[in-house]
Write a protein that holds these residues in place. Structure first.
Motif, short mmCIF file in Angstrom:
data_model
loop_
_atom_site.label_atom_id
_atom_site.label_comp_id
_atom_site.label_asym_id
_atom_site.label_seq_id
_atom_site.Cartn_x
_atom_site.Cartn_y
_atom_site.Cartn_z
N GLY A 84 0.82 -1.21 0.00
CA GLY A 84 0.00 0.00 0.00
C GLY A 84 0.85 1.25 0.00
O GLY A 84 0.49 2.27 -0.61
N LEU A 85 1.99 1.20 0.68
CA LEU A 85 2.91 2.35 0.70
C LEU A 85 3.39 2.71 -0.70
O LEU A 85 3.36 3.87 -1.11
N THR A 86 3.87 1.70 -1.43
CA THR A 86 4.39 1.97 -2.77
C THR A 86 3.28 2.37 -3.73
O THR A 86 3.44 3.29 -4.53
N ALA A 87 2.13 1.68 -3.64
CA ALA A 87 1.02 1.98 -4.56
C ALA A 87 0.50 3.39 -4.35
O ALA A 87 0.30 4.16 -5.30
N GLN A 88 0.30 3.77 -3.10
CA GLN A 88 -0.26 5.09 -2.83
C GLN A 88 0.70 6.22 -3.18
O GLN A 88 0.27 7.28 -3.63
N THR A 89 1.99 6.00 -2.98
CA THR A 89 2.96 7.02 -3.37
C THR A 89 2.95 7.18 -4.88
O THR A 89 3.05 8.30 -5.41
N ALA A 90 2.81 6.06 -5.59
CA ALA A 90 2.71 6.14 -7.05
C ALA A 90 1.45 6.90 -7.48
O ALA A 90 1.44 7.55 -8.53
N PHE A 91 0.40 6.84 -6.65
CA PHE A 91 -0.84 7.53 -6.99
C PHE A 91 -0.65 9.05 -7.02
O PHE A 91 -1.37 9.75 -7.74
N ASP A 96 -0.61 13.75 -10.52
CA ASP A 96 0.16 14.81 -11.18
C ASP A 96 -0.23 14.94 -12.66
O ASP A 96 -0.29 16.03 -13.22
N ILE A 97 -0.51 13.81 -13.29
CA ILE A 97 -0.90 13.82 -14.71
C ILE A 97 -2.23 14.56 -14.90
O ILE A 97 -2.44 15.22 -15.91
N PHE A 98 -3.12 14.44 -13.90
CA PHE A 98 -4.45 15.02 -14.02
C PHE A 98 -4.48 16.50 -13.63
O PHE A 98 -5.49 17.17 -13.86
N TYR A 99 -3.40 16.99 -13.03
CA TYR A 99 -3.35 18.41 -12.66
C TYR A 99 -2.67 19.17 -13.78
O TYR A 99 -1.45 19.12 -13.94
#
Length: 343
Positions: A84-91, A96-99
């Protein structure tokens, strides 16, 4: 989870997918409620993201780690937390792509956000140290399992102090999005009560779904060749982390970039506490059950956080393909952590 043994593979998969969908639905609703609570309470978007959204959207993962730990499935419990740590950081990188206005690291840079990331790295270091040392327990609980939540509580107090009187501030630019930290004027008690009821309702949905995710994950492991580590680190972790992805994207779309960062990094701090919760239900020290793959996943999560913080300090305003250089590295590191699971 006594009914796990009776689940067929397809039943487990259907329950897993349905629970992930329920978590996603409730997580979507939580972002808007938490943003309003941030304004009403005057806590600010980063602290509110850590406390309200970070806690509530982390409930399914906490339930999954505790129930699988109680069943002796240490690989699932540990993998769910660290994955969950790695997945959420990737989120964050995905958000960033959507901003479209600027790189998220530039727009969301704040003293509180940086301090929150440092707190996360300190919390994550504790279980990794415990895993490297001989197992020590008192009444079946490792001392680190007490130290982590206590440190998190102290860290929240520090974040509130930094929020009120920061000794460092980022240079303000046209694309810097400041937090809303003043309490809303004119809100009545009935409106506040409605917000809290909705918040608790959606949080309850995510918690119940997390229990089912844990049961279905054990059912899938028992009927397939997937290891507990792979199931927990990749599939259960992503399913339980979907609220962070949805809320981060929803937050940046309404311009609440600090809430998006606070949601994910705050949620990551709760992921570390999943290990403490699982240790309390596991027979022995759960840190002693960490594999080399688990430790690598934890270290990659720490590296991803460091890269993200460096991006917030460097504050590149724009990058190729509307994604910051640091965000691109974060996504590559996540891909690498998934590949390592299967090596």
């Amino acid at each position: 989870m006594p009914f796990v043994a009776d689940l067929s593979l397809w039943t487990s998969v259907v329950l897993f997918v349905a629970s992930a969908a329920a978590i996603t639905f409730a997580g979507t609703k939580l972002s808007g409620v938490a943003d309003k609570l941030a304004v009403r309470t005057g806590m600010g978007e980063v602290v509110a993201g850590a406390l309200f959204v970070g806690a509530a959207t982390s409930l399914p993962g906490a339930i999954t780690s505790m129930t699988t730990g109680a069943q002796g499935a240490a690989g699932l419990a540990i993998g769910n937390a660290l994955g969950g740590l790695t997945a959420q950081t990737a989120f964050i990188a995905v958000a960033d792509i959507f901003y479209r206005r600027a790189n998220l690291e530039h727009a969301a840079a704040s003293a509180v956000g940086l301090a929150q990331g440092v707190l996360l790295m300190a919390l994550l270091a504790m279980p990794l140290i415990a895993a490297a040392e001989p197992p020590v327990t008192a009444w079946g609980i490792h001392p680190v399992s007490i130290l982590v939540p206590v440190s998190y509580g102290f860290g929240l107090w520090l974040l509130s102090r930094i929020q009120d009187d920061p000794m460092w501030k980022p240079v303000q630019t046209d694309e810097t999005r400041e937090e809303i930290s003043e309490p809303e004027i004119g809100a009545d008690a009935a409106s506040d009560r409605s917000l809290w009821i909705r918040f608790l309702l959606y949080a309850g949905i995510t918690a119940a779904s997390g229990y089912v995710i844990g049961a279905a994950s054990i059912g899938i492991v028992e009927t397939t060749a997937l290891s507990e580590t792979a199931m927990g680190t990749i599939f259960a972790a992503i399913a339980n982390s979907l609220p962070e992805l949805v809320t981060a994207i929803a937050a940046v779309r309404i311009g609440a970039v600090s809430l998006a960062v606070g949601d994910v990094i705050g949620g990551n701090a709760f992921e570390v506490m999943f290990l403490s919760a699982a240790d309390m239900f596991y027979d022995g020290s759960i840190y002693a059950a960490m594999t080399e793959q688990d430790r690598s996943t934890g270290l990659i999560a720490m590296l991803m956080t460091a890269v993200l913080l460096l991006g917030m300090i460097r504050r590149q305003k724009s990058g190729p393909g509307n994604i910051g250089f640091e965000s691109a590295i974060v996504l590559l590191l996540y891909a690498g952590s998934v590949v390592l699971i299967f090596l």
